[in-house]
Motif scaffolding. Structure first.
Motif, PDB file in Angstrom:
ATOM      1  N   PHE B 168       1.294  -0.972   0.244  1.00 54.19           N
ATOM      2  CA  PHE B 168      -0.026  -0.068   0.157  1.00 54.19           C
ATOM      3  C   PHE B 168       1.537   1.313   0.229  1.00 54.19           C
ATOM      4  CE2 PHE B 168      -0.793   2.188   3.460  1.00 54.19           C
ATOM      5  CZ  PHE B 168      -2.175   3.466   3.659  1.00 54.19           C
ATOM      6  N   PHE B 169       1.758   1.577   0.862  1.00 53.96           N
ATOM      7  CA  PHE B 169       2.565   2.946   0.762  1.00 53.96           C
ATOM      8  C   PHE B 169       3.264   2.971  -0.389  1.00 53.96           C
ATOM      9  CE2 PHE B 169       6.124   5.394   1.908  1.00 53.96           C
ATOM     10  CZ  PHE B 169       5.494   6.548   2.589  1.00 53.96           C
ATOM     11  N   PRO B 170       4.195   1.955  -0.940  1.00 50.62           N
ATOM     12  CA  PRO B 170       4.893   2.233  -2.600  1.00 50.62           C
ATOM     13  C   PRO B 170       4.253   2.619  -3.479  1.00 50.62           C
ATOM     14  CG  PRO B 170       5.552   0.450  -1.130  1.00 50.62           C
ATOM     15  CD  PRO B 170       5.053   0.882   0.135  1.00 50.62           C
ATOM     16  N   PHE B 171       2.962   2.505  -3.279  1.00 48.11           N
ATOM     17  CA  PHE B 171       2.190   2.645  -4.164  1.00 48.11           C
ATOM     18  C   PHE B 171       1.346   3.782  -4.176  1.00 48.11           C
ATOM     19  CE2 PHE B 171       0.186  -1.963  -6.881  1.00 48.11           C
ATOM     20  CZ  PHE B 171       1.814  -1.915  -6.616  1.00 48.11           C
ATOM     21  N   ALA B 172       1.444   4.334  -2.853  1.00 47.00           N
ATOM     22  CA  ALA B 172       0.650   5.432  -2.970  1.00 47.00           C
ATOM     23  C   ALA B 172       1.946   5.913  -2.891  1.00 47.00           C
ATOM     24  CB  ALA B 172       0.057   5.515  -1.134  1.00 47.00           C
ATOM     25  N   PHE B 173       2.575   6.162  -2.528  1.00 48.96           N
ATOM     26  CA  PHE B 173       3.899   7.471  -2.575  1.00 48.96           C
ATOM     27  C   PHE B 173       4.877   7.408  -3.699  1.00 48.96           C
ATOM     28  CE2 PHE B 173       8.500   8.367  -1.891  1.00 48.96           C
ATOM     29  CZ  PHE B 173       8.044  10.352  -1.738  1.00 48.96           C
ATOM     30  N   GLY B 174       4.756   6.324  -5.087  1.00 49.22           N
ATOM     31  CA  GLY B 174       5.237   5.446  -5.813  1.00 49.22           C
ATOM     32  C   GLY B 174       4.319   6.334  -7.044  1.00 49.22           C
ATOM     33  N   GLY B 175       3.289   6.484  -6.412  1.00 50.17           N
ATOM     34  CA  GLY B 175       2.503   6.946  -7.759  1.00 50.17           C
ATOM     35  C   GLY B 175       2.085   8.002  -8.069  1.00 50.17           C
ATOM     36  N   GLY B 176       2.419   9.100  -7.141  1.00 49.27           N
ATOM     37  CA  GLY B 176       2.523  10.704  -6.915  1.00 49.27           C
ATOM     38  C   GLY B 176       1.340  10.673  -6.478  1.00 49.27           C
ATOM     39  N   LEU B 177       0.284   9.629  -4.666  1.00 47.85           N
ATOM     40  CA  LEU B 177      -0.381  10.064  -4.352  1.00 47.85           C
ATOM     41  C   LEU B 177      -0.252  11.397  -3.230  1.00 47.85           C
ATOM     42  CD1 LEU B 177      -3.169   7.108  -3.895  1.00 47.85           C
ATOM     43  CD2 LEU B 177      -2.510   8.159  -5.675  1.00 47.85           C
ATOM     44  N   MET B 178       0.992  11.330  -2.955  1.00 46.50           N
ATOM     45  CA  MET B 178       1.301  12.137  -2.249  1.00 46.50           C
ATOM     46  C   MET B 178       1.376  13.009  -2.442  1.00 46.50           C
ATOM     47  SD  MET B 178       0.816  10.446   0.383  1.00 46.50           S
ATOM     48  CE  MET B 178       1.574   8.256   1.062  1.00 46.50           C
ATOM     49  N   SER B 179       1.498  13.943  -3.399  1.00 51.07           N
ATOM     50  CA  SER B 179       1.607  15.238  -4.096  1.00 51.07           C
ATOM     51  C   SER B 179       1.476  15.231  -5.452  1.00 51.07           C
ATOM     52  CB  SER B 179       2.982  14.873  -4.627  1.00 51.07           C
ATOM     53  OG  SER B 179       4.195  14.095  -5.435  1.00 51.07           O
ATOM     54  N   ALA B 180       1.145  16.834  -5.762  1.00 45.03           N
ATOM     55  CA  ALA B 180       0.227  17.281  -6.817  1.00 45.03           C
ATOM     56  C   ALA B 180       0.474  17.095  -7.659  1.00 45.03           C
ATOM     57  CB  ALA B 180       0.344  19.055  -7.313  1.00 45.03           C
ATOM     58  N   PRO B 181       0.034  17.198  -9.533  1.00 44.97           N
ATOM     59  CA  PRO B 181       0.508  16.611 -10.663  1.00 44.97           C
ATOM     60  C   PRO B 181       2.163  17.315 -10.774  1.00 44.97           C
ATOM     61  CG  PRO B 181      -1.866  16.674 -10.701  1.00 44.97           C
ATOM     62  CD  PRO B 181      -1.137  17.419  -9.578  1.00 44.97           C
ATOM     63  N   GLY B 182       2.548  16.575 -11.212  1.00 42.24           N
ATOM     64  CA  GLY B 182       4.453  17.258 -12.207  1.00 42.24           C
ATOM     65  C   GLY B 182       4.718  17.554 -10.794  1.00 42.24           C
ATOM     66  N   GLN B 183       4.102  17.718  -9.189  1.00 45.21           N
ATOM     67  CA  GLN B 183       5.564  18.007  -8.654  1.00 45.21           C
ATOM     68  C   GLN B 183       5.817  17.000  -7.525  1.00 45.21           C
ATOM     69  OE1 GLN B 183       4.479  22.228  -7.309  1.00 45.21           O
ATOM     70  NE2 GLN B 183       4.321  21.580  -9.213  1.00 45.21           N
ATOM     71  N   ALA B 184       5.808  16.288  -8.145  1.00 41.67           N
ATOM     72  CA  ALA B 184       7.064  14.634  -6.728  1.00 41.67           C
ATOM     73  C   ALA B 184       8.294  14.480  -7.159  1.00 41.67           C
ATOM     74  CB  ALA B 184       5.954  13.687  -7.350  1.00 41.67           C
ATOM     75  N   PRO B 185       8.120  14.188  -6.405  1.00 39.86           N
ATOM     76  CA  PRO B 185      10.494  14.041  -7.131  1.00 39.86           C
ATOM     77  C   PRO B 185      10.948  13.541  -7.972  1.00 39.86           C
ATOM     78  CG  PRO B 185       9.802  12.800  -4.899  1.00 39.86           C
ATOM     79  CD  PRO B 185       8.504  13.281  -5.226  1.00 39.86           C
ATOM     80  N   GLY B 186      11.376  13.269  -9.019  1.00 43.60           N
ATOM     81  CA  GLY B 186      11.798  12.860  -9.824  1.00 43.60           C
ATOM     82  C   GLY B 186      11.990  11.540 -10.234  1.00 43.60           C
ATOM     83  N   PHE B 187      12.103  10.853  -9.481  1.00 45.02           N
ATOM     84  CA  PHE B 187      12.208   9.594 -10.130  1.00 45.02           C
ATOM     85  C   PHE B 187      10.720   8.485  -9.292  1.00 45.02           C
ATOM     86  CE2 PHE B 187      11.412   7.412  -5.894  1.00 45.02           C
ATOM     87  CZ  PHE B 187      11.544   8.737  -4.999  1.00 45.02           C
TER      88      PHE B 187
END
Lengths: 299, 245
Positions: B168-187
């Motif tokens: 659940f956590f990597p999917f949430a974080f890796g999918g960019g759910l924790m940030s606005a569109p285009g605002q997530a860290p590069g990787f």
């Protein structure tokens, strides 16, 4: 003629390498009260699982009133109390009954069922908070919700105290008095003796005996010689001896010879008594089981 | 059909009788709204709307993974499950009832999110878009439901709970759910399109604010749906084969 309520024809069932049932044939007709006896691993629960549609036979046929138990239609007239008490812990007693009722065309009213099994005062209680005995009683009661013609009870009174067990027997007898049919397994021989008219003994996946109570007792052909004496001398033909208070029970196939040998040995004894064997003793002989597999009911 | 509703009703009762399960799935997303979305994007209508849609997706995934994954694995270990199979009904009503219960629980977990978004942030959307979002929610729940079913039918209960937590956590974080569109860290931006969470959240963004979806993320979402469906069917069949044949 209508087909038997439950019928197994030459049924074989394996679990991996284990042969649980080996060409078993059994018929249960209307109004019968059949006790299914056998040591652990004899195939009792497997047979019930086949009859209730949980499992398929590898070969042979299983039918309920001529229908395959795996079709829901066929299960409309049966009730089941599995060996392991099966209740959702967070539902209330009344809700469990209502849930099961929803599956049947003409179920018993919830209140009447609970009354019959002495559970009426527990209707609002969650099943998780009930005592083991109360849960067991509810689990058995659920088998009767759909006004079944045929009920399968797998070890119905395991874990019940004597009073509760007798109450449950009364409910079972009432069901039978109204024409109900039942297949019952039990570890308590007293229970089978008290309830069943017909006894089927299962051992290592095969039917070893299928007769009325007396017939099964006779089949073992054993006599029990009871005496009061200090030490039993070595006797040929003695199968098993056990002590009960100051009495010693000697199990043998030839009571006459045993008594003769006992007298000839010169050992002192008194109060000689020769009796037909109990169902337990007959059972142990037929199945060749260890007595540890069975619990003679303490009442 | 009435049996499906019966099963759904009693399963839902079982869920709400364990309040911590309901509170967990309602409280966690609401708290994440209050702690992350309100202070960071609450004042910006566009950002707040996107972030709310992200939290909604997050809640859908969480509810599905735990409700189905952990829930089914636990039920499979209970003797009540085989007992219901001796009743005069096939396995369908219980299964369909489970899906209805899951959907209802998922919808319930939306309530606090939408309430926080409406009262404490500037997030806005139009009634037709809200309706579209509700429909999208059902679509988005598909891959996570399948994932939950796959976990629930293939793993024993303790393992299922652990796997649901790990996934659940990597999917949430890796999918960019924790940030606005285009605002997530590069990787994260690099791996996101390959995760089912990204495709799902983009659909939600598109529904509430007209976000232009990335074709790669959509294709990968389809792949995820097919793959998890195959795994769920395989798991279900294997379970049936082991316990009911």
């Amino acid at each position: 003629m209508s087909p038997p309520l439950a019928q197994a024809i030459e049924v074989t069932r394996r679990y991996g390498d284990v042969l649980a049932l080996d060409r078993v044939s059994l018929e249960v007709g209307p109004g019968e009260l059949v006790g299914l006896l056998g040591p652990n691993g004899a195939g009792k629960s497997t047979l019930i699982n086949l009859f209730t549609g949980l499992r398929k036979p590898y070969s042979g046929r299983v039918m309920l009133s001529g229908l395959d138990p795996r079709t829901p239609m066929a299960r409309r007239h049966i009730g089941v109390a599995p060996q392991e008490t099966a209740l959702p812990g967070s539902l209330r007693v009344g809700e469990c009954v209502d849930f099961v009722r929803a599956h049947f065309p003409d179920p018993l009213p919830t209140g009447e069922l609970l009354e019959r099994f002495g559970l009426a005062t527990l209707r609002r209680r969650q099943t998780g908070g009930l005592s083991g005995g109360q849960r067991r009683r509810l689990s058995v009661a659920l088998a009767f919700v759909g006004r079944p013609k045929l009920v399968f009870l797998d070890e119905p009174t395991t874990g019940l105290d004597v009073g509760a067990r007798h109450e449950l027997w009364d409910a079972v007898r009432a069901f039978h008095a109204e024409g109900g049919t039942m297949l019952l397994t039990s570890h308590y021989l007293e229970e089978v003796e008290a309830l069943a008219k017909r006894v089927v003994v299962l051992g290592r996946g095969r039917i070893l005996a299928d007769d009325d109570l007396d017939g099964v007792r006779r089949m073992a052909g054993l006599r029990r010689v009871s005496v009061t004496m200090r030490a039993v001398p070595p006797l040929p033909g003695l199968l098993k001896s056990s002590a009960e208070g100051d009495r010693t029970h000697l199990l043998t196939a030839d009571a006459d010879r045993l008594v003769r040998d006992l007298v000839m040995s010169g050992a002192e004894f008194r109060d000689l008594e020769v009796r037909q064997t109990s169902l337990e003793e007959a059972f142990l002989t037929i199945t060749g089981a260890e007595s540890g597999d069975l619990v003679p009911a303490a009442s | 059909m009435s049996l499906v509703l019966t099963h759904a009703r009693y399963q839902f009762l079982e869920v709400v009788r364990v309040p911590i399960a309901v509170i967990g799935s309602m409280l966690f997303p609401a708290l994440s709204m209050i702690f992350f979305v309100v202070p960071n994007a609450g004042g910006d209508p566009v950002g707040a709307t996107y972030a709310t849609a992200s939290t909604v997706t997050f809640a859908v995934m969480m509810t599905c993974l735990f409700q189905y994954g952990a829930g089914i694995a636990e039920d499979r270990a209970q003797p009540f499950e085989p007992y219901t199979r001796t009743l005069p009904a096939g396995p369908f009503p219980r299964f369909a009832g489970r899906l209805l219960t899951g959907l209802l629980t998922t919808l319930l977990s939306m309530v606090p999110i939408v309430a926080v978004a409406a009262t404490l942030t500037e997030a806005t959307t139009t009634p037709p878009r809200l309706l579209l979002a509700a429909g999208t929610l059902v679509v988005v729940s598909v891959p996570f439901t399948l994932m939950g079913l796959a976990i629930g039918y293939t793993l024993p209960s303790k393992a299922a709970l652990a796997v649901a937590q790990v996934v659940f956590f990597p999917f949430a974080f890796g999918g960019g759910l924790m940030s606005a569109p285009g605002q997530a860290p590069g990787f994260v931006e690099a791996v996101a399109p390959f995760l089912p969470t990204r495709g799902s959240v983009e659909l939600m963004w598109a529904a509430v604010a007209g976000y232009p979806v990335d074709p790669l993320a959509m294709a990968m979402l389809a792949v995820w749906i097919v793959a998890t469906a195959a795994l769920a069917v395989w798991g279900y069949r294997r379970d049936e084969g082991r316990r009911y044949t």
